[in-house]
Scaffold this motif. Structure first.
Motif, PDB file in Angstrom:
ATOM      1  N   VAL B   4       0.860  -1.181   0.000  1.00 18.84           N
ATOM      2  CA  VAL B   4       0.000   0.000   0.000  1.00 18.84           C
ATOM      3  C   VAL B   4       0.897   1.232   0.000  1.00 18.84           C
ATOM      4  O   VAL B   4       1.828   1.322   0.806  1.00 18.84           O
ATOM      5  CB  VAL B   4      -0.920   0.017   1.235  1.00 18.84           C
ATOM      6  CG1 VAL B   4      -1.707   1.323   1.310  1.00 18.84           C
ATOM      7  CG2 VAL B   4      -1.882  -1.173   1.201  1.00 18.84           C
ATOM      8  N   SER B   5       0.636   2.139  -0.909  1.00 13.38           N
ATOM      9  CA  SER B   5       1.447   3.355  -0.979  1.00 13.38           C
ATOM     10  C   SER B   5       0.624   4.568  -0.599  1.00 13.38           C
ATOM     11  O   SER B   5      -0.612   4.554  -0.697  1.00 13.38           O
ATOM     12  CB  SER B   5       2.021   3.537  -2.385  1.00 13.38           C
ATOM     13  OG  SER B   5       0.989   3.871  -3.297  1.00 13.38           O
ATOM     14  N   GLN B   6       1.296   5.605  -0.182  1.00 14.25           N
ATOM     15  CA  GLN B   6       0.656   6.884   0.117  1.00 14.25           C
ATOM     16  C   GLN B   6       1.451   7.990  -0.554  1.00 14.25           C
ATOM     17  O   GLN B   6       2.673   7.947  -0.642  1.00 14.25           O
ATOM     18  CB  GLN B   6       0.605   7.155   1.625  1.00 14.25           C
ATOM     19  CG  GLN B   6      -0.472   6.390   2.343  1.00 14.25           C
ATOM     20  CD  GLN B   6      -0.577   6.745   3.812  1.00 14.25           C
ATOM     21  OE1 GLN B   6      -0.394   5.885   4.660  1.00 14.25           O
ATOM     22  NE2 GLN B   6      -0.870   8.009   4.104  1.00 14.25           N
ATOM     23  N   GLU B  22      -3.317  10.659  -1.071  1.00 15.06           N
ATOM     24  CA  GLU B  22      -3.752   9.474  -1.796  1.00 15.06           C
ATOM     25  C   GLU B  22      -3.257   8.195  -1.113  1.00 15.06           C
ATOM     26  O   GLU B  22      -2.148   8.147  -0.593  1.00 15.06           O
ATOM     27  CB  GLU B  22      -3.223   9.491  -3.230  1.00 15.06           C
ATOM     28  CG  GLU B  22      -3.770  10.602  -4.084  1.00 15.06           C
ATOM     29  CD  GLU B  22      -3.280  10.500  -5.522  1.00 15.06           C
ATOM     30  OE1 GLU B  22      -3.844  11.203  -6.381  1.00 15.06           O
ATOM     31  OE2 GLU B  22      -2.340   9.720  -5.780  1.00 15.06           O
ATOM     32  N   CYS B  23      -4.096   7.185  -1.173  1.00 14.18           N
ATOM     33  CA  CYS B  23      -3.748   5.858  -0.671  1.00 14.18           C
ATOM     34  C   CYS B  23      -4.055   4.860  -1.782  1.00 14.18           C
ATOM     35  O   CYS B  23      -5.192   4.790  -2.252  1.00 14.18           O
ATOM     36  CB  CYS B  23      -4.567   5.545   0.571  1.00 14.18           C
ATOM     37  SG  CYS B  23      -4.311   3.879   1.242  1.00 14.18           S
ATOM     38  N   SER B  25      -3.622   0.780  -3.199  1.00 11.38           N
ATOM     39  CA  SER B  25      -3.223  -0.613  -3.059  1.00 11.38           C
ATOM     40  C   SER B  25      -2.589  -1.008  -4.395  1.00 11.38           C
ATOM     41  O   SER B  25      -3.220  -0.919  -5.437  1.00 11.38           O
ATOM     42  CB  SER B  25      -4.424  -1.500  -2.733  1.00 11.38           C
ATOM     43  OG  SER B  25      -5.459  -1.345  -3.682  1.00 11.38           O
ATOM     44  N   TRP B  35      -8.622   5.009   7.218  1.00 13.31           N
ATOM     45  CA  TRP B  35      -7.753   6.162   7.461  1.00 13.31           C
ATOM     46  C   TRP B  35      -7.569   6.356   8.951  1.00 13.31           C
ATOM     47  O   TRP B  35      -8.542   6.406   9.711  1.00 13.31           O
ATOM     48  CB  TRP B  35      -8.358   7.420   6.832  1.00 13.31           C
ATOM     49  CG  TRP B  35      -8.242   7.444   5.339  1.00 13.31           C
ATOM     50  CD1 TRP B  35      -9.194   7.075   4.435  1.00 13.31           C
ATOM     51  CD2 TRP B  35      -7.097   7.843   4.581  1.00 13.31           C
ATOM     52  NE1 TRP B  35      -8.705   7.226   3.150  1.00 13.31           N
ATOM     53  CE2 TRP B  35      -7.425   7.695   3.217  1.00 13.31           C
ATOM     54  CE3 TRP B  35      -5.823   8.321   4.914  1.00 13.31           C
ATOM     55  CZ2 TRP B  35      -6.522   8.001   2.190  1.00 13.31           C
ATOM     56  CZ3 TRP B  35      -4.933   8.626   3.897  1.00 13.31           C
ATOM     57  CH2 TRP B  35      -5.291   8.470   2.555  1.00 13.31           C
ATOM     58  N   THR B  78      -8.832   8.603  -1.434  1.00 18.06           N
ATOM     59  CA  THR B  78      -8.203   9.894  -1.142  1.00 18.06           C
ATOM     60  C   THR B  78      -8.824  10.514   0.093  1.00 18.06           C
ATOM     61  O   THR B  78     -10.030  10.388   0.334  1.00 18.06           O
ATOM     62  CB  THR B  78      -8.329  10.875  -2.321  1.00 18.06           C
ATOM     63  OG1 THR B  78      -9.715  11.102  -2.599  1.00 18.06           O
ATOM     64  CG2 THR B  78      -7.637  10.325  -3.555  1.00 18.06           C
ATOM     65  N   CYS B  94      -3.027   5.192   6.060  1.00 10.37           N
ATOM     66  CA  CYS B  94      -4.139   4.425   5.514  1.00 10.37           C
ATOM     67  C   CYS B  94      -3.803   2.940   5.572  1.00 10.37           C
ATOM     68  O   CYS B  94      -2.635   2.555   5.675  1.00 10.37           O
ATOM     69  CB  CYS B  94      -4.458   4.845   4.084  1.00 10.37           C
ATOM     70  SG  CYS B  94      -3.230   4.330   2.868  1.00 10.37           S
ATOM     71  N   SER B  95      -4.845   2.138   5.530  1.00 12.11           N
ATOM     72  CA  SER B  95      -4.649   0.695   5.443  1.00 12.11           C
ATOM     73  C   SER B  95      -5.709   0.095   4.540  1.00 12.11           C
ATOM     74  O   SER B  95      -6.775   0.685   4.342  1.00 12.11           O
ATOM     75  CB  SER B  95      -4.703   0.046   6.830  1.00 12.11           C
ATOM     76  OG  SER B  95      -6.026   0.033   7.330  1.00 12.11           O
ATOM     77  N   GLY B 109      -0.105   1.714   4.631  1.00  9.52           N
ATOM     78  CA  GLY B 109       0.771   2.620   3.921  1.00  9.52           C
ATOM     79  C   GLY B 109       1.817   3.187   4.870  1.00  9.52           C
ATOM     80  O   GLY B 109       1.689   3.071   6.089  1.00  9.52           O
ATOM     81  N   THR B 112       1.589   9.772   5.819  1.00  9.64           N
ATOM     82  CA  THR B 112       1.803  11.117   5.273  1.00  9.64           C
ATOM     83  C   THR B 112       1.844  12.101   6.430  1.00  9.64           C
ATOM     84  O   THR B 112       0.909  12.159   7.228  1.00  9.64           O
ATOM     85  CB  THR B 112       0.660  11.512   4.315  1.00  9.64           C
ATOM     86  OG1 THR B 112       0.636  10.638   3.199  1.00  9.64           O
ATOM     87  CG2 THR B 112       0.849  12.949   3.837  1.00  9.64           C
TER      88      THR B 112
END
Lengths: 113, 117
Positions: B4-6, B22-23, B25, B35, B78, B94-95, B109, B112
């Motif tokens: 998972v990226s942020q 932004e989050c 997968s 969140w 988002t 986020c997850s 993630g 941020t």
């Protein structure tokens, strides 16, 4: 409501030392219990879990036992390594097994050579 | 494992402006994302559940008009902090669960960090 109380850090240990990070919880019924680890610059990763009383979760040399009588889930490792340096979070999910997690405050662990 | 990226990893903005986080997968689809917000030396606090194709579900005490969540696709959610103020400065995480049901399938993630001047 549910809550998790975690040993405050930071914790600094020498390599090969024994590690204990305390975690106790308050919840209705019998929640599932987790330890997550966050390495620098990365997201939280599941380290281990236990879903019922007396279960022992284990992974990468870490262990934690679900103790209903003391409402605890302490994390232990017999011999820590420098690579174990990270932030460790204790967490629970409710008895309904939904995806919401309640976290402790996190414990920063630093292992020195 | 699942990723998972942020984006962004950190942002600084002026008071009164809006910020979008932004989050994503990256290698799986997620109909639900979560969140969290983390204050220094405090727990991660769940803010809301993002649901693909429907409205987000907010936790008690979280202002839905302040924290707008849009689950645009099965791989993207988002979080927009509207009219940000210094008290909104925090670490947002986020997850996303890779499977439906079961908290142990959640992937997080890297977070941020928002700083509002």
């Amino acid at each position: 409501g549910d809550s998790v109380t975690q040993m405050e850090g930071p914790v600094t240990l020498s390599e090969e030392a024994f590690l204990t990070i305390n975690c106790t919880y308050t919840a209705t019924g019998y929640p599932s219990l987790f330890w997550y680890v966050q390495y620098p610059g990365e997201g939280l990763q599941l380290l281990l879990k236990a879903t019922k009383a007396d279960d022992k979760g284990s992974n990468k040399g870490f262990e934690a036992t679900y103790r209903k009588e003391t409402t605890s889930f302490h994390l232990e490792k017999g011999s820590v390594q420098v690579s174990d340096s990270a932030v460790y979070f204790c967490a629970l999910s409710d008895i309904f097994g939904n995806e919401k997690l309640t976290f402790g405050t996190g414990t920063r662990l630093t292992i020195i050579p | 494992g699942a990723v998972v990226s942020q984006h962004p990893s950190w942002v600084i903005c002026k008071s009164g402006t809006s910020v979008k986080i932004e989050c994503r997968s990256l290698d799986f689809q997620a109909t639900t994302m979560f969140w969290y917000r983390q204050f220094p030396k405090q727990s991660l606090m769940l803010m809301a559940t993002s649901n693909e194709g429907s409205k987000a579900t907010y936790e008690q005490g979280v202002e839905k008009d302040k924290f707008l969540i849009n689950h645009a696709s099965l791989t993207l959610s988002t979080l927009t902090v509207t009219s940000a103020h210094p008290e909104d400065s925090s670490f947002y995480i986020c997850s996303a669960p890779k499977q439906t049901g079961g908290a142990d399938t959640q992937y997080f993630g890297p977070g941020t960090r928002l700083t509002v001047l």
